[in-house]
Scaffold this active site. Structure first.
Site, PDB file in Angstrom:
ATOM      1  N   LYS A  59       0.800  -1.301   0.067  1.00 40.38           N
ATOM      2  CA  LYS A  59       0.045   0.077  -0.024  1.00 40.38           C
ATOM      3  C   LYS A  59       0.883   1.295   0.018  1.00 40.38           C
ATOM      4  CE  LYS A  59      -1.691   3.139   2.570  1.00 40.38           C
ATOM      5  NZ  LYS A  59      -1.751   4.163   1.778  1.00 40.38           N
ATOM      6  N   CYS A 106      13.486  11.083   6.151  1.00 40.05           N
ATOM      7  CA  CYS A 106      13.401  10.552   7.578  1.00 40.05           C
ATOM      8  C   CYS A 106      14.648  10.622   8.214  1.00 40.05           C
ATOM      9  CB  CYS A 106      12.990   9.143   7.924  1.00 40.05           C
ATOM     10  SG  CYS A 106      14.118   8.012   6.842  1.00 40.05           S
ATOM     11  N   GLU A 142       9.593   1.747  10.427  1.00 40.13           N
ATOM     12  CA  GLU A 142      10.606   2.683  10.423  1.00 40.13           C
ATOM     13  C   GLU A 142       9.861   3.996  10.325  1.00 40.13           C
ATOM     14  OE1 GLU A 142      13.542   1.809   9.759  1.00 40.13           O
ATOM     15  OE2 GLU A 142      13.701  -0.196   9.301  1.00 40.13           O
ATOM     16  N   GLU A 165       9.449  16.781  14.121  1.00 43.73           N
ATOM     17  CA  GLU A 165      10.087  16.468  12.703  1.00 43.73           C
ATOM     18  C   GLU A 165       9.330  17.377  11.723  1.00 43.73           C
ATOM     19  OE1 GLU A 165       8.616  13.010  10.775  1.00 43.73           O
ATOM     20  OE2 GLU A 165      10.687  12.464  10.254  1.00 43.73           O
TER      21      GLU A 165
HETATM   22  P1  NAD Z   1       2.307   8.858   6.894  1.00 43.63           P
HETATM   23  O1  NAD Z   1       2.439   8.021   8.344  1.00 43.63           O
HETATM   24  O2  NAD Z   1       1.092   9.793   6.740  1.00 43.63           O
HETATM   25  O3  NAD Z   1       1.658   7.755   5.938  1.00 43.63           O
HETATM   26  C1  NAD Z   1       2.502   6.454   5.712  1.00 43.63           C
HETATM   27  C2  NAD Z   1       1.743   5.360   5.175  1.00 43.63           C
HETATM   28  O4  NAD Z   1       0.734   4.856   6.046  1.00 43.63           O
HETATM   29  C3  NAD Z   1       0.917   5.828   4.006  1.00 43.63           C
HETATM   30  O5  NAD Z   1       0.720   4.936   2.831  1.00 43.63           O
HETATM   31  C4  NAD Z   1      -0.243   6.221   4.261  1.00 43.63           C
HETATM   32  O6  NAD Z   1      -1.417   6.085   3.568  1.00 43.63           O
HETATM   33  C5  NAD Z   1      -0.581   5.164   5.672  1.00 43.63           C
HETATM   34  N1  NAD Z   1      -1.447   5.203   6.585  1.00 43.63           N
HETATM   35  C6  NAD Z   1      -1.719   6.346   7.115  1.00 43.63           C
HETATM   36  N2  NAD Z   1      -2.709   6.282   8.126  1.00 43.63           N
HETATM   37  C7  NAD Z   1      -2.858   4.862   8.193  1.00 43.63           C
HETATM   38  C8  NAD Z   1      -3.819   3.960   9.034  1.00 43.63           C
HETATM   39  N3  NAD Z   1      -4.701   4.465   9.936  1.00 43.63           N
HETATM   40  N4  NAD Z   1      -3.581   2.683   8.888  1.00 43.63           N
HETATM   41  C9  NAD Z   1      -2.557   2.325   7.890  1.00 43.63           C
HETATM   42  N5  NAD Z   1      -2.226   2.919   7.053  1.00 43.63           N
HETATM   43  C10 NAD Z   1      -2.111   4.325   7.387  1.00 43.63           C
HETATM   44  O7  NAD Z   1       3.666   9.282   6.614  1.00 43.63           O
HETATM   45  P2  NAD Z   1       4.078  10.188   5.134  1.00 43.63           P
HETATM   46  O8  NAD Z   1       3.529  11.486   5.626  1.00 43.63           O
HETATM   47  O9  NAD Z   1       3.684   9.240   4.001  1.00 43.63           O
HETATM   48  O10 NAD Z   1       5.637  10.079   5.259  1.00 43.63           O
HETATM   49  C11 NAD Z   1       6.291  10.707   6.022  1.00 43.63           C
HETATM   50  C12 NAD Z   1       6.693   9.977   7.232  1.00 43.63           C
HETATM   51  O11 NAD Z   1       7.512   8.936   6.881  1.00 43.63           O
HETATM   52  C13 NAD Z   1       7.694  10.896   8.107  1.00 43.63           C
HETATM   53  O12 NAD Z   1       7.621  10.851   9.657  1.00 43.63           O
HETATM   54  C14 NAD Z   1       9.227  10.095   7.763  1.00 43.63           C
HETATM   55  O13 NAD Z   1      10.145  10.544   8.642  1.00 43.63           O
HETATM   56  C15 NAD Z   1       8.825   8.770   7.707  1.00 43.63           C
HETATM   57  N6  NAD Z   1       9.814   8.003   7.171  1.00 43.63           N
HETATM   58  C16 NAD Z   1      10.521   7.152   7.913  1.00 43.63           C
HETATM   59  C17 NAD Z   1      11.486   6.193   7.245  1.00 43.63           C
HETATM   60  C18 NAD Z   1      12.699   5.369   8.110  1.00 43.63           C
HETATM   61  O14 NAD Z   1      12.974   4.563   7.343  1.00 43.63           O
HETATM   62  N7  NAD Z   1      12.354   5.669   9.217  1.00 43.63           N
HETATM   63  C19 NAD Z   1      11.642   6.618   5.883  1.00 43.63           C
HETATM   64  C20 NAD Z   1      10.997   7.208   5.122  1.00 43.63           C
HETATM   65  C21 NAD Z   1       9.869   8.220   5.800  1.00 43.63           C
END
Ligand code: NAD
Length: 494
Positions: free
Chosen positions: A176, A285, A251, A386
């Site tokens: 997803k 991230c 992550e 962040e």
């Molecule tokens: P997000 O948490 O909003 O979304 C991530 C994914 O989760 C998306 O596919 C989203 O549709 C899904 N999602 C959201 N709510 C959900 C729910 N209730 N149930 C299931 N799935 C759900 O994050 P984002 O805005 O897409 O990405 C940015 C974030 O990702 C930042 O905080 C960044 O630091 C983090 N990130 C971490 C790493 C790592 O390896 N540690 C790498 C890249 C990004």
């Protein structure tokens, strides 16, 4: 210009219109619409799960030897490599990242599939040391159907980091991607389909987190969720996973410290700090977003950094000279601007940036200038939250103990950069900082053979490395009798 994927979803091995809510992918350099598509609904998800269960349990897949499964991964790697230009164009349109970066991400995704193919071919099972009359072994089985939920910032790379080890381990995978960046994951589906992977083993289900994401996390037939995204989403998912006692890897976000000691090679440090926070327009991230500079060189270093930041080329993602491209979306750019406004109202001093660049090259895009703030201490919100954008906050420090304390005084624990010519000191500080990764005199360098993950609010579990495949397997112990006699306890009644 490369054709974009049509916008059909890849559900259980078939290309179909989604029946969920509408998703719009835009090109953030000018706001033009790439595709409007329907995401996956609950019924699309249920179909994908049912078909994945059958495909995973089918002896045609389940009984493949590891080296036979590896062949699919090698073919997928070849497919990605043959399509790097196309993938990078699609990903640049979907995310606004520079072509230079998206080409590198596509190449790394190919490397990831190749690596995990090689890993699964060469992983050994263990005969454990015998302590009785049985041959004892520790082996690993696939988990079944696993879900991979990914964010928008580096889709092809984070997709590959989950899909490759999960398939290598013998699972079916439901991917997803985030709603802002569905297209490159659909392109990956096309390549995986061409690899001949049996139908149903892989689906791509873009759609709302609350709808399709929730379904994947809560459904009893999903054996594991591998999640990359924000910390608050990760926490919600971890609660749901706990309810069904399902393994989940997380992550999550970061607020990573970079530390410049007075004895550092300052050219190297300026280049590394700039790259660490402003590459990917800070949407990373591991962005080194809190900079600690030793007091003796603080003013000189900050002056050099600000001058270098002002010379970074902010521009169109298709322009080869661009270093800082637009952000993923206008809404995200506005959220970043709000962080900066709030820092300034808390008393931060603006050293550079703090607004979108102006002029006709920028007016239609989701641009934001590299921004450097100072004048706050480590307790300010701009040092805690962040931002996920091109925003750096600079703080002074006195000595090793001070910077270790300040560096660790944060909820996150993803990465850290250390700049010094004193190697024993770099080693001491690196060991004392509670982050999953430490870079010494470099930053944001990656190798698929080196595990990656966070501590504290930055997540749990590790991806990459040889153990990356084991994270998608269940460990099993097998005892095999070597005596050929009935167990003595039964006393001959058998
Ligand atoms: P997000 O948490 O909003 O979304 C991530 C994914 O989760 C998306 O596919 C989203 O549709 C899904 N999602 C959201 N709510 C959900 C729910 N209730 N149930 C299931 N799935 C759900 O994050 P984002 O805005 O897409 O990405 C940015 C974030 O990702 C930042 O905080 C960044 O630091 C983090 N990130 C971490 C790493 C790592 O390896 N540690 C790498 C890249 C990004």
């Amino acid at each position: 210009m490369t054709d974009l994927p049509e916008g059909k979803l890849f559900v259980a091995g078939e290309w179909e219109q989604g029946s969920g809510a509408e998703i719009t992918s835009i090109f953030p350099a000018d706001g033009s619409v790439n595709r409007v598509l329907n995401g996956a609904s609950e019924s699309d998800g249920l179909r994908a799960i049912e078909r994945a269960k059958q495909a995973q349990a089918d002896p045609a897949w389940l009984n493949l030897r590891p080296h036979e499964r590896a062949r699919f991964l090698y073919r997928i790697a070849d497919g990605i490599e043959a399509n790097i230009d196309r993938i990078s164009q699609i990903q640049t349109r979907d995310t606004g990242k520079t072509l230079r970066e998206t080409s590198a991400l596509a190449a790394s995704a190919a490397g990831t599939f190749r690596y995990f193919g090689a890993v699964v071919e060469t992983l050994d099972e263990t005969l454990t040391t015998q302590r009785g009359d049985a041959l004892t072994a520790s082996v690993h089985e696939p988990l079944g159907v696993v879900a991979a939920i990914t964010p928008w910032n580096s889709p092809i790379a984070s997709d590959a980091q989950k899909v490759a080890p999960a398939l290598a381990a013998g699972n079916a995978v439901l991917l997803k991607p985030a709603s802002w960046s569905p297209l490159v994951s659909l392109e990956l589906a096309r390549i995986i389909e061409e690899s001949g992977l049996p139908k149903g083993l892989f689906s791509v289900l873009p759609g709302a987190g609350r709808e399709i994401g929730n379904l994947l996390v809560e459904h009893p037939d999903i054996a594991k969720v591998s999640f990359t995204g924000g910390t608050s989403t990760g926490r919600t998912l971890a609660r749901k996973a706990a309810e069904k006692l399902m393994p989940i890897s997380l992550e999550l976000g970061g607020k990573s410290p970079t530390i410049v000691f007075a004895d550092a090679d300052l050219d190297q440090a300026v280049a590394g700090v700039l790259y660490g926070v402003f590459s990917s327009t800070g949407q990373s991230c591991i962005a080194g977003a809190r900079l600690f500079v030793q007091r003796a060189i603080h003013d000189e270093f900050v002056a050099r950094l600000v001058s270098a930041a002002e010379r970074l080329r902010v521009g169109h993602p298709f322009d080869a000279a661009t270093q800082v491209a637009p952000m993923i979306h206008f809404d995200h750019r506005d959220a970043v601007a709000e962080h900066v406004r709030s820092a300034l109202s808390e008393g931060a001093e603006l050293l550079t940036g703090g607004a979108p660049p102006t002029g006709e090259d920028y007016d239609r895009g989701a641009y934001y200038s590299p921004t450097i703030l100072s004048g706050v201490d480590n307790t300010a919100r701009i040092c805690r939250d962040e931002v996920f954008g091109p925003v750096l906050v600079v703080l002074p420090f006195d000595d090793e103990a001070d910077v270790i304390a300040q560096g660790n005084d944060n909820d996150y624990g993803l990465a850290c950069g250390i700049w010094t010519r004193d190697f024993p000191r770099a080693w001491r500080v690196g060991r004392a900082i509670r982050t999953g990764t430490v870079w010494i005199n470099t930053y944001k360098q990656f190798s698929i053979s080196t595990p990656f993950g966070g501590e504290k609010d930055s997540g749990m579990g590790r991806e990459k490395g040889r153990d990356g495949v084991r994270a998608y397997m269940a460990q099993k112990s097998i005892y095999t009798d070597l005596t050929g006699h009935p167990l003595a306890w039964a006393g001959g009644v058998a």
